[in-house]
Write an enzyme that holds these catalytic residues in place. Structure first.
Site, short mmCIF file in Angstrom:
data_model
loop_
_atom_site.label_atom_id
_atom_site.label_comp_id
_atom_site.label_asym_id
_atom_site.label_seq_id
_atom_site.Cartn_x
_atom_site.Cartn_y
_atom_site.Cartn_z
N CYS A 1 -11.30 3.17 0.19
CA CYS A 1 -9.91 3.40 0.55
C CYS A 1 -9.64 2.52 1.76
O CYS A 1 -10.49 2.42 2.65
CB CYS A 1 -9.66 4.87 0.88
SG CYS A 1 -8.01 5.21 1.56
N CYS B 1 -4.44 -1.24 -1.95
CA CYS B 1 -4.63 0.21 -2.08
C CYS B 1 -5.58 0.43 -3.24
O CYS B 1 -5.36 -0.10 -4.34
CB CYS B 1 -3.28 0.89 -2.35
SG CYS B 1 -3.40 2.63 -2.83
N HIS C 1 -7.90 2.93 4.28
CA HIS C 1 -7.93 3.64 5.56
C HIS C 1 -9.34 3.71 6.15
O HIS C 1 -9.51 3.80 7.37
CB HIS C 1 -7.45 5.09 5.39
CG HIS C 1 -5.97 5.27 5.42
ND1 HIS C 1 -5.16 5.01 4.34
CD2 HIS C 1 -5.15 5.72 6.40
CE1 HIS C 1 -3.91 5.29 4.64
NE2 HIS C 1 -3.87 5.73 5.88
N THR D 1 -6.30 3.24 -4.91
CA THR D 1 -5.73 4.06 -5.98
C THR D 1 -4.77 3.24 -6.83
O THR D 1 -4.81 3.30 -8.07
CB THR D 1 -4.99 5.27 -5.39
OG1 THR D 1 -5.92 6.06 -4.62
CG2 THR D 1 -4.38 6.13 -6.48
N GLY E 1 -3.09 9.20 -3.66
CA GLY E 1 -4.32 9.79 -4.17
C GLY E 1 -4.15 10.98 -5.08
O GLY E 1 -4.79 11.07 -6.13
N GLU F 1 -5.63 8.59 10.29
CA GLU F 1 -4.31 8.50 10.90
C GLU F 1 -4.21 9.37 12.15
O GLU F 1 -3.64 8.94 13.17
CB GLU F 1 -3.24 8.89 9.87
CG GLU F 1 -3.18 7.93 8.70
CD GLU F 1 -1.90 8.02 7.89
OE1 GLU F 1 -1.03 8.85 8.24
OE2 GLU F 1 -1.77 7.26 6.92
N ASP G 1 0.86 -1.18 0.00
CA ASP G 1 0.00 0.00 0.00
C ASP G 1 0.90 1.22 0.00
O ASP G 1 2.11 1.12 0.19
CB ASP G 1 -0.91 -0.02 1.23
CG ASP G 1 -1.81 1.21 1.33
OD1 ASP G 1 -2.44 1.55 0.32
OD2 ASP G 1 -1.88 1.82 2.42
N SER G 2 0.30 2.39 -0.15
CA SER G 2 1.07 3.62 -0.11
C SER G 2 1.55 3.94 1.30
O SER G 2 2.37 4.84 1.47
CB SER G 2 0.22 4.78 -0.63
OG SER G 2 -0.94 4.94 0.17
#
Length: 276
Positions: free
Chosen positions: A194, A66, A196, A68, A36, A145, A3-4
């Site tokens: 997403c 991820c 997250h 994106t 993103g 986050e 993932d990013s």
């Protein structure tokens, strides 16, 4: 899987629950996070680079954890790599198409994912009669986050395993601003597009209401991995002791370990830095 940054650890968490005997190699590309705002071509290059690194380690399957990166590079990766490659868009789209009753589905995601049309195309490929309403919610990544970091309290070990997210009143105001237009569209299903966003399930659900089914692409992707390994008879041998390895491209390895443990809901031990 990769993932990013930290978000894909929600997929890793679901995968560890679904397949507890499987080993996981996780790469968080924190040095280039977030994906993103970047162009899809640039993110596709990251997918090729990290996917090749994972294949060189001998993995039997790659998960692009991820949304994106899935939108940008899944098809290219599937043509390039010698192992199955699973993204998180199609599993979430399939679950949404099956869950909706009034055929009005909302999608929240990063700007790049929304602009790609990946979820709209995937959902309408399954049922052309479904109307999809997509909204970019870029600040949700920041909120997720911040919320996990702010959840740290005197019982730090407990909060790290529970992955509690602290929700400030300001976060609720941002969520209402993003989600009220979708709610007014009379959606009955909302895709958390997403990785997250499952961390914000309580916040998001509180705004859209109980009648809206929330679809976690993380959970659905883990189920897809299980089905692929079952069909290929590629499960780890019974009694196999799994090894979970974590790598980050970011400079702060300790930050990745501490924060990642709360998202993964288990202590992740040592984290190694890799330079891509």
């Amino acid at each position: 899987m990769f993932d990013s940054g930290f978000g894909g650890l929600t997929v890793a968490c679901e995968l560890a629950k679904e397949l507890p005997e499987e080993s996981i190699v996780y790469v968080g590309d924190s040095a280039r996070c977030p994906y993103g705002p970047r162009s899809l071509d640039e993110v596709d290059g990251f997918v090729q680079q990290i996917g090749a690194w994972l294949v060189a380690r001998g993995v039997k399957l790659v998960v692009i954890a991820c949304n994106t990166a899935t939108a940008a590079g899944l098809a290219h990766a599937q043509r390039t790599f010698p192992v199955p490659v699973v993204g998180v868009v199609e599993p979430g789209a399939r679950a949404a198409a099956h869950a909706t009753r009034n055929r009005r589905v909302g999608v929240i995601a990063t700007r790049a994912t929304v602009d790609s049309g990946a979820y709209t195309d995937a959902i309408r490929h399954l049922d052309a009669g479904i109307t999809v309403f997509s909204t970019a919610t870029p600040r949700f990544v920041e909120i997720a986050e911040q919320g996990v970091r702010m959840a740290e309290g005197p019982i730090e070990n407990y909060t790290s395993l529970a992955s509690k997210v602290y929700i400030r009143p300001a976060f609720q105001e941002i969520a209402r601003e993003y989600l009220e237009p979708l709610r007014r569209c009379d959606i009955d299903t909302l895709v958390l597009g997403c990785t997250h966003f499952p961390l914000l399930k309580a916040l998001i659900g509180g705004v859209v209401g109980r009648d809206v089914t929330l679809i976690s692409s993380a959970r659905e992707a883990a189920r897809d991995v299980s089905e692929i390994l079952a069909r290929r008879q590629a499960f780890a041998a019974p009694g196999h002791v799994p090894c979970h390895e974590f790598f980050t491209t970011g400079a702060d390895v300790e930050e990745f370990r501490s924060f990642g443990s709360r998202v993964f809901r288990h202590p992740i031990g040592d984290v190694a830095h890799i330079d891509l």
